[in-house]
Design a protein around this motif. Structure first.
Motif, PDB file in Angstrom:
ATOM      1  N   ALA A 290      -0.575 -14.947  -5.575  1.00  0.00           N
ATOM      2  CA  ALA A 290       0.682 -14.509  -4.955  1.00  0.00           C
ATOM      3  C   ALA A 290       0.733 -14.920  -3.490  1.00  0.00           C
ATOM      4  O   ALA A 290       1.752 -15.440  -3.017  1.00  0.00           O
ATOM      5  CB  ALA A 290       0.847 -12.991  -5.095  1.00  0.00           C
ATOM      6  N   VAL A 291      -0.361 -14.704  -2.772  1.00  0.00           N
ATOM      7  CA  VAL A 291      -0.408 -15.082  -1.355  1.00  0.00           C
ATOM      8  C   VAL A 291      -0.260 -16.593  -1.213  1.00  0.00           C
ATOM      9  O   VAL A 291       0.442 -17.080  -0.331  1.00  0.00           O
ATOM     10  CB  VAL A 291      -1.711 -14.562  -0.696  1.00  0.00           C
ATOM     11  CG1 VAL A 291      -1.907 -15.162   0.691  1.00  0.00           C
ATOM     12  CG2 VAL A 291      -1.682 -13.039  -0.620  1.00  0.00           C
ATOM     13  N   SER A 292      -0.896 -17.342  -2.103  1.00  0.00           N
ATOM     14  CA  SER A 292      -0.809 -18.803  -2.015  1.00  0.00           C
ATOM     15  C   SER A 292       0.604 -19.309  -2.256  1.00  0.00           C
ATOM     16  O   SER A 292       0.967 -20.392  -1.801  1.00  0.00           O
ATOM     17  CB  SER A 292      -1.765 -19.451  -3.013  1.00  0.00           C
ATOM     18  OG  SER A 292      -1.266 -19.340  -4.336  1.00  0.00           O
ATOM     19  N   LEU A 293       1.406 -18.520  -2.961  1.00  0.00           N
ATOM     20  CA  LEU A 293       2.795 -18.893  -3.218  1.00  0.00           C
ATOM     21  C   LEU A 293       3.727 -18.384  -2.128  1.00  0.00           C
ATOM     22  O   LEU A 293       4.945 -18.467  -2.254  1.00  0.00           O
ATOM     23  CB  LEU A 293       3.251 -18.381  -4.586  1.00  0.00           C
ATOM     24  CG  LEU A 293       2.549 -19.009  -5.785  1.00  0.00           C
ATOM     25  CD1 LEU A 293       3.064 -18.407  -7.085  1.00  0.00           C
ATOM     26  CD2 LEU A 293       2.723 -20.515  -5.802  1.00  0.00           C
ATOM     27  N   GLY A 294       3.135 -17.835  -1.071  1.00  0.00           N
ATOM     28  CA  GLY A 294       3.940 -17.429   0.071  1.00  0.00           C
ATOM     29  C   GLY A 294       4.247 -15.958   0.146  1.00  0.00           C
ATOM     30  O   GLY A 294       4.910 -15.510   1.082  1.00  0.00           O
ATOM     31  N   GLU A 295       3.779 -15.176  -0.791  1.00  0.00           N
ATOM     32  CA  GLU A 295       4.027 -13.740  -0.754  1.00  0.00           C
ATOM     33  C   GLU A 295       3.066 -13.111   0.252  1.00  0.00           C
ATOM     34  O   GLU A 295       1.874 -13.393   0.242  1.00  0.00           O
ATOM     35  CB  GLU A 295       3.817 -13.115  -2.137  1.00  0.00           C
ATOM     36  CG  GLU A 295       4.785 -13.624  -3.184  1.00  0.00           C
ATOM     37  CD  GLU A 295       6.229 -13.322  -2.850  1.00  0.00           C
ATOM     38  OE1 GLU A 295       6.541 -12.164  -2.511  1.00  0.00           O
ATOM     39  OE2 GLU A 295       7.042 -14.257  -2.923  1.00  0.00           O
ATOM     40  N   ARG A 296       3.578 -12.297   1.126  1.00  0.00           N
ATOM     41  CA  ARG A 296       2.734 -11.623   2.117  1.00  0.00           C
ATOM     42  C   ARG A 296       2.915 -10.103   2.046  1.00  0.00           C
ATOM     43  O   ARG A 296       1.989  -9.363   2.281  1.00  0.00           O
ATOM     44  CB  ARG A 296       3.070 -12.086   3.541  1.00  0.00           C
ATOM     45  CG  ARG A 296       2.857 -13.561   3.797  1.00  0.00           C
ATOM     46  CD  ARG A 296       1.381 -13.913   3.875  1.00  0.00           C
ATOM     47  NE  ARG A 296       1.161 -15.281   4.271  1.00  0.00           N
ATOM     48  CZ  ARG A 296       1.040 -16.301   3.432  1.00  0.00           C
ATOM     49  NH1 ARG A 296       1.133 -16.107   2.142  1.00  0.00           N
ATOM     50  NH2 ARG A 296       0.814 -17.527   3.880  1.00  0.00           N
ATOM     51  N   ASP A 297       4.106  -9.683   1.726  1.00  0.00           N
ATOM     52  CA  ASP A 297       4.409  -8.253   1.654  1.00  0.00           C
ATOM     53  C   ASP A 297       4.326  -7.779   0.209  1.00  0.00           C
ATOM     54  O   ASP A 297       4.685  -8.494  -0.714  1.00  0.00           O
ATOM     55  CB  ASP A 297       5.821  -7.980   2.188  1.00  0.00           C
ATOM     56  CG  ASP A 297       5.953  -8.365   3.651  1.00  0.00           C
ATOM     57  OD1 ASP A 297       4.958  -8.223   4.390  1.00  0.00           O
ATOM     58  OD2 ASP A 297       7.043  -8.819   4.053  1.00  0.00           O
ATOM     59  N   ASP A 298       3.858  -6.586   0.033  1.00  0.00           N
ATOM     60  CA  ASP A 298       3.837  -5.931  -1.277  1.00  0.00           C
ATOM     61  C   ASP A 298       3.082  -6.720  -2.344  1.00  0.00           C
ATOM     62  O   ASP A 298       3.451  -6.705  -3.515  1.00  0.00           O
ATOM     63  CB  ASP A 298       5.265  -5.645  -1.758  1.00  0.00           C
ATOM     64  CG  ASP A 298       6.055  -4.796  -0.777  1.00  0.00           C
ATOM     65  OD1 ASP A 298       5.451  -3.867  -0.194  1.00  0.00           O
ATOM     66  OD2 ASP A 298       7.253  -5.060  -0.589  1.00  0.00           O
ATOM     67  N   VAL A 299       2.002  -7.385  -1.958  1.00  0.00           N
ATOM     68  CA  VAL A 299       1.212  -8.162  -2.925  1.00  0.00           C
ATOM     69  C   VAL A 299       0.606  -7.224  -3.967  1.00  0.00           C
ATOM     70  O   VAL A 299       0.628  -7.528  -5.165  1.00  0.00           O
ATOM     71  CB  VAL A 299       0.132  -9.004  -2.213  1.00  0.00           C
ATOM     72  CG1 VAL A 299      -0.831  -9.630  -3.213  1.00  0.00           C
ATOM     73  CG2 VAL A 299       0.790 -10.078  -1.361  1.00  0.00           C
ATOM     74  N   GLU A 300       0.093  -6.080  -3.513  1.00  0.00           N
ATOM     75  CA  GLU A 300      -0.489  -5.123  -4.460  1.00  0.00           C
ATOM     76  C   GLU A 300       0.554  -4.658  -5.469  1.00  0.00           C
ATOM     77  O   GLU A 300       0.262  -4.535  -6.657  1.00  0.00           O
ATOM     78  CB  GLU A 300      -1.080  -3.930  -3.721  1.00  0.00           C
ATOM     79  CG  GLU A 300      -2.376  -4.241  -3.012  1.00  0.00           C
ATOM     80  CD  GLU A 300      -2.970  -3.012  -2.347  1.00  0.00           C
ATOM     81  OE1 GLU A 300      -2.811  -1.900  -2.882  1.00  0.00           O
ATOM     82  OE2 GLU A 300      -3.605  -3.191  -1.288  1.00  0.00           O
ATOM     83  N   GLU A 301       1.751  -4.393  -4.989  1.00  0.00           N
ATOM     84  CA  GLU A 301       2.829  -3.971  -5.885  1.00  0.00           C
ATOM     85  C   GLU A 301       3.161  -5.077  -6.883  1.00  0.00           C
ATOM     86  O   GLU A 301       3.383  -4.809  -8.069  1.00  0.00           O
ATOM     87  CB  GLU A 301       4.071  -3.613  -5.069  1.00  0.00           C
ATOM     88  CG  GLU A 301       5.228  -3.134  -5.923  1.00  0.00           C
ATOM     89  CD  GLU A 301       6.453  -2.804  -5.080  1.00  0.00           C
ATOM     90  OE1 GLU A 301       7.553  -3.119  -5.540  1.00  0.00           O
ATOM     91  OE2 GLU A 301       6.286  -2.251  -3.973  1.00  0.00           O
ATOM     92  N   LEU A 302       3.173  -6.303  -6.425  1.00  0.00           N
ATOM     93  CA  LEU A 302       3.446  -7.440  -7.300  1.00  0.00           C
ATOM     94  C   LEU A 302       2.367  -7.558  -8.378  1.00  0.00           C
ATOM     95  O   LEU A 302       2.674  -7.783  -9.557  1.00  0.00           O
ATOM     96  CB  LEU A 302       3.528  -8.732  -6.479  1.00  0.00           C
ATOM     97  CG  LEU A 302       3.817 -10.015  -7.238  1.00  0.00           C
ATOM     98  CD1 LEU A 302       5.176  -9.953  -7.930  1.00  0.00           C
ATOM     99  CD2 LEU A 302       3.778 -11.197  -6.277  1.00  0.00           C
ATOM    100  N   VAL A 303       1.118  -7.382  -8.000  1.00  0.00           N
ATOM    101  CA  VAL A 303       0.019  -7.434  -8.968  1.00  0.00           C
ATOM    102  C   VAL A 303       0.174  -6.300  -9.980  1.00  0.00           C
ATOM    103  O   VAL A 303       0.027  -6.513 -11.189  1.00  0.00           O
ATOM    104  CB  VAL A 303      -1.349  -7.379  -8.248  1.00  0.00           C
ATOM    105  CG1 VAL A 303      -2.493  -7.195  -9.243  1.00  0.00           C
ATOM    106  CG2 VAL A 303      -1.563  -8.644  -7.412  1.00  0.00           C
ATOM    107  N   GLN A 304       0.496  -5.105  -9.483  1.00  0.00           N
ATOM    108  CA  GLN A 304       0.702  -3.974 -10.396  1.00  0.00           C
ATOM    109  C   GLN A 304       1.856  -4.244 -11.353  1.00  0.00           C
ATOM    110  O   GLN A 304       1.755  -3.980 -12.563  1.00  0.00           O
ATOM    111  CB  GLN A 304       0.980  -2.694  -9.604  1.00  0.00           C
ATOM    112  CG  GLN A 304      -0.218  -2.153  -8.887  1.00  0.00           C
ATOM    113  CD  GLN A 304       0.131  -0.968  -7.998  1.00  0.00           C
ATOM    114  OE1 GLN A 304       1.291  -0.582  -7.858  1.00  0.00           O
ATOM    115  NE2 GLN A 304      -0.884  -0.393  -7.382  1.00  0.00           N
TER     116      GLN A 304
END
Length: 184
Positions: free
Chosen positions: A43-57
């Motif tokens: 997710a971070v490598s695709l540019g996501e910085r905010d709410d990564v944990e939420e995205l994983v969940q």
């Protein structure tokens, strides 16, 4: 990651999925522990910085809710990457529709090393991030899946919705561009 190790991991995933389907909630916890760090990095490598944990969940919630559609034609991790990628694209479309602008903060690269180590590490990280930012979104995705996650071209093609040949070309072009930028 070697193919033998990936096969072993895939076998473990299948056993954990069977346990989960039989009602063992601990199996779900083990699956999350095994795959969450890789999903966060992706997710971070695709540019996501905010709410990564939420995205994983959200990725796991969607995956556990759709387990009947998982046919094990690819590894569980490949399937999870595909789900997460779709969630990211959906989020971006939603933000674009609302005319919101995504602003990501830089990750704090502070470590317990000396101040000079910190400066060098930060400079290197920024240089690599600038090089990654110069890649097209698809090149960046393919590059990260290949380099950071050790995915095969077949898996990359499945995740990115392209062909193996195209994945190889995108990786080659991304690698060339990264080398040119970093060497400059």
């Amino acid at each position: 990651m070697t193919e033998a190790l990936q096969n072993h991991d895939a076998d473990d995933d299948v056993r954990l999925l069977e346990r989960y389907r039989a009602g063992d909630e601990r199996a779900a916890t083990e699956l999350v522990a095994r795959h969450a760090p890789a999903l966060a990095r992706f997710a971070v490598s695709l540019g996501e910085r905010d709410d990564v944990e939420e995205l994983v969940q959200d990725t796991f919630v969607r995956a556990f809710g759709a387990l009947e559609s998982f046919r094990a034609e690819s590894s569980l991790r490949t399937w999870l990457f595909t789900i997460e990628r779709r969630l990211i694209l959906d989020r971006r479309r939603s933000l674009a529709r609302r005319h919101a602008r995504f602003e990501g903060g830089e990750a704090d690269a502070a470590t317990e090393h000396t101040a000079l180590d910190h400066v060098v590490a930060e400079e290197t990280q920024q240089r690599l991030q600038r090089a990654l930012d110069r890649l097209s979104p698809l090149q960046r995705e393919v590059f990260v899946l290949r380099v950071a996650e050790g995915r095969s071209y077949k898996e990359i093609a499945e995740i990115a919705g392209t062909t193996e040949g195209a994945a190889r070309v995108h990786y080659h072009n991304a690698m060339r561009a990264m080398k040119e930028f970093v060497d400059a």
